[in-house]
Motif scaffolding. Structure first.
Motif, PDB file in Angstrom:
ATOM      1  N   PRO A   1       0.866  -1.236   0.152  1.00 25.38           N
ATOM      2  CA  PRO A   1       0.045  -0.046   0.189  1.00 25.38           C
ATOM      3  C   PRO A   1       0.761   1.351  -0.124  1.00 25.38           C
ATOM      4  O   PRO A   1       2.053   1.118   0.574  1.00 25.38           O
ATOM      5  CB  PRO A   1      -0.821   0.033   1.328  1.00 25.38           C
ATOM      6  CG  PRO A   1      -0.458  -1.598   1.822  1.00 25.38           C
ATOM      7  CD  PRO A   1       0.504  -2.078   1.186  1.00 25.38           C
ATOM      8  N   ASP A   2       0.408   2.305  -0.672  1.00 23.60           N
ATOM      9  CA  ASP A   2       1.086   3.512  -0.736  1.00 23.60           C
ATOM     10  C   ASP A   2       0.296   4.396   0.154  1.00 23.60           C
ATOM     11  O   ASP A   2      -0.728   4.926  -0.233  1.00 23.60           O
ATOM     12  CB  ASP A   2       1.229   3.992  -2.201  1.00 23.60           C
ATOM     13  CG  ASP A   2       1.970   5.265  -2.453  1.00 23.60           C
ATOM     14  OD1 ASP A   2       2.245   6.029  -1.247  1.00 23.60           O
ATOM     15  OD2 ASP A   2       2.178   5.805  -3.384  1.00 23.60           O
ATOM     16  N   THR A   3       1.118   5.049   1.329  1.00 16.48           N
ATOM     17  CA  THR A   3       0.213   5.872   2.447  1.00 16.48           C
ATOM     18  C   THR A   3       0.690   7.261   1.992  1.00 16.48           C
ATOM     19  O   THR A   3       0.556   7.850   3.016  1.00 16.48           O
ATOM     20  CB  THR A   3       0.294   5.458   3.692  1.00 16.48           C
ATOM     21  OG1 THR A   3       1.754   5.254   4.042  1.00 16.48           O
ATOM     22  CG2 THR A   3      -0.391   3.898   3.559  1.00 16.48           C
ATOM     23  N   LYS A   4       1.463   7.568   1.078  1.00 14.45           N
ATOM     24  CA  LYS A   4       1.981   8.698   1.019  1.00 14.45           C
ATOM     25  C   LYS A   4       0.931  10.118   1.417  1.00 14.45           C
ATOM     26  O   LYS A   4       1.207  11.240   1.562  1.00 14.45           O
ATOM     27  CB  LYS A   4       2.496   9.060  -0.310  1.00 14.45           C
ATOM     28  CG  LYS A   4       4.014   8.274  -0.372  1.00 14.45           C
ATOM     29  CD  LYS A   4       4.776   8.591  -1.545  1.00 14.45           C
ATOM     30  CE  LYS A   4       5.922   7.791  -1.804  1.00 14.45           C
ATOM     31  NZ  LYS A   4       6.189   7.068  -3.175  1.00 14.45           N
ATOM     32  N   GLY A   5      -0.387   9.714   0.832  1.00 12.35           N
ATOM     33  CA  GLY A   5      -1.406  10.737   0.911  1.00 12.35           C
ATOM     34  C   GLY A   5      -2.124  10.882   2.315  1.00 12.35           C
ATOM     35  O   GLY A   5      -3.104  11.496   2.669  1.00 12.35           O
ATOM     36  N   THR A   6      -1.245  10.105   3.199  1.00 12.21           N
ATOM     37  CA  THR A   6      -1.684  10.079   4.820  1.00 12.21           C
ATOM     38  C   THR A   6      -0.471  10.789   5.463  1.00 12.21           C
ATOM     39  O   THR A   6       0.613  11.000   4.995  1.00 12.21           O
ATOM     40  CB  THR A   6      -2.185   8.723   5.322  1.00 12.21           C
ATOM     41  OG1 THR A   6      -0.935   8.066   5.549  1.00 12.21           O
ATOM     42  CG2 THR A   6      -2.972   8.100   4.423  1.00 12.21           C
ATOM     43  N   GLU A   7      -0.784  10.883   6.865  1.00  8.93           N
ATOM     44  CA  GLU A   7       0.151  11.525   7.777  1.00  8.93           C
ATOM     45  C   GLU A   7       1.312  10.294   8.133  1.00  8.93           C
ATOM     46  O   GLU A   7       2.533  10.810   8.631  1.00  8.93           O
ATOM     47  CB  GLU A   7      -0.399  11.719   8.952  1.00  8.93           C
ATOM     48  CG  GLU A   7      -1.558  12.764   9.131  1.00  8.93           C
ATOM     49  CD  GLU A   7      -2.054  13.109  10.314  1.00  8.93           C
ATOM     50  OE1 GLU A   7      -1.564  12.419  11.615  1.00  8.93           O
ATOM     51  OE2 GLU A   7      -3.096  13.515  10.441  1.00  8.93           O
ATOM     52  N   ASN A   8       1.059   9.076   8.176  1.00  9.97           N
ATOM     53  CA  ASN A   8       2.027   8.013   8.278  1.00  9.97           C
ATOM     54  C   ASN A   8       2.372   6.949   7.434  1.00  9.97           C
ATOM     55  O   ASN A   8       1.444   6.711   6.524  1.00  9.97           O
ATOM     56  CB  ASN A   8       1.382   7.286   9.721  1.00  9.97           C
ATOM     57  CG  ASN A   8       0.979   8.108  10.963  1.00  9.97           C
ATOM     58  OD1 ASN A   8       1.716   8.837  11.301  1.00  9.97           O
ATOM     59  ND2 ASN A   8      -0.393   8.231  11.262  1.00  9.97           N
ATOM     60  N   ASP A   9       3.626   6.605   7.505  1.00  8.24           N
ATOM     61  CA  ASP A   9       4.148   5.572   6.589  1.00  8.24           C
ATOM     62  C   ASP A   9       3.587   4.480   7.273  1.00  8.24           C
ATOM     63  O   ASP A   9       3.192   4.232   8.558  1.00  8.24           O
ATOM     64  CB  ASP A   9       5.725   5.610   6.758  1.00  8.24           C
ATOM     65  CG  ASP A   9       6.402   6.849   6.224  1.00  8.24           C
ATOM     66  OD1 ASP A   9       5.757   7.222   5.034  1.00  8.24           O
ATOM     67  OD2 ASP A   9       7.426   7.200   6.476  1.00  8.24           O
ATOM     68  N   PRO A  10       3.433   3.386   6.400  1.00  9.80           N
ATOM     69  CA  PRO A  10       3.104   1.915   6.824  1.00  9.80           C
ATOM     70  C   PRO A  10       3.998   1.172   7.826  1.00  9.80           C
ATOM     71  O   PRO A  10       5.098   1.543   7.523  1.00  9.80           O
ATOM     72  CB  PRO A  10       2.568   1.196   5.632  1.00  9.80           C
ATOM     73  CG  PRO A  10       3.384   1.942   4.570  1.00  9.80           C
ATOM     74  CD  PRO A  10       3.567   3.355   5.080  1.00  9.80           C
ATOM     75  N   LEU A  11       3.777   0.213   8.499  1.00 10.33           N
ATOM     76  CA  LEU A  11       4.546  -0.459   9.252  1.00 10.33           C
ATOM     77  C   LEU A  11       4.397  -1.889   8.684  1.00 10.33           C
ATOM     78  O   LEU A  11       3.536  -2.296   8.275  1.00 10.33           O
ATOM     79  CB  LEU A  11       4.220  -0.642  10.525  1.00 10.33           C
ATOM     80  CG  LEU A  11       4.191   0.789  11.573  1.00 10.33           C
ATOM     81  CD1 LEU A  11       3.893   0.260  13.087  1.00 10.33           C
ATOM     82  CD2 LEU A  11       5.505   1.519  11.542  1.00 10.33           C
TER      83      LEU A  11
END
Length: 136
Positions: free
Chosen positions: A37-47
């Motif tokens: 998943p690419d979470t660049k559009g959110t505050e947090n990087d994935p773990l």
């Protein structure tokens, strides 16, 4: 269910946009070959913490690794994701027992197989949520 609840992939994305942290519990092989998943559009990087090690061996250090990487159990919501939404249930339950607010992503990253065995029916990736080809 002892964890906070199940989320559709879209509901999971909305939780991430609101500050939750995604925890991808698939194997290193899945991250590298299927994508992440690419979470660049959110505050947090994935773990990225494997629930099972490659070969299906349970990761006996899962909670220890989660505690090292995730914020202390301070109410930050964690959203657990696996391939189809099964391993992530077990991970969400374990994290809840360790004091985290935990959710499971229904359908997982790849979703259910179609009539030909291809994972193209549903899931994070097939619903068009942001994805990278593989974890470097």
């Amino acid at each position: 269910m002892s964890y906070a609840g199940d989320l559709s992939p879209q509901e999971a994305w909305e939780k991430l946009e609101a500050g939750a942290i995604l925890v991808d519990v698939r194997t290193e092989s899945e991250w590298a070959h299927i994508g992440i998943p690419d979470t660049k559009g959110t505050e947090n990087d994935p773990l990225f913490i494997q629930w099972n090690l490659t070969g299906g061996i349970p990761n006996s250090h899962f909670i220890e690794q989660l505690k090292q990487q995730a914020p202390e159990a301070d109410g930050t919501e964690l959203v657990f994701l696996c391939r189809s939404g099964v391993r992530s249930i077990a991970a969400a339950n374990a994290a809840t027992e360790a004091g985290f607010v935990s959710y499971n992503v229904l359908e997982g990253f790849e979703g259910a197989p179609d009539q030909y065995g291809e994972r193209s029916v549903n899931g994070w990736k097939n619903r068009g949520l942001p994805t990278n080809l593989g974890k470097n």
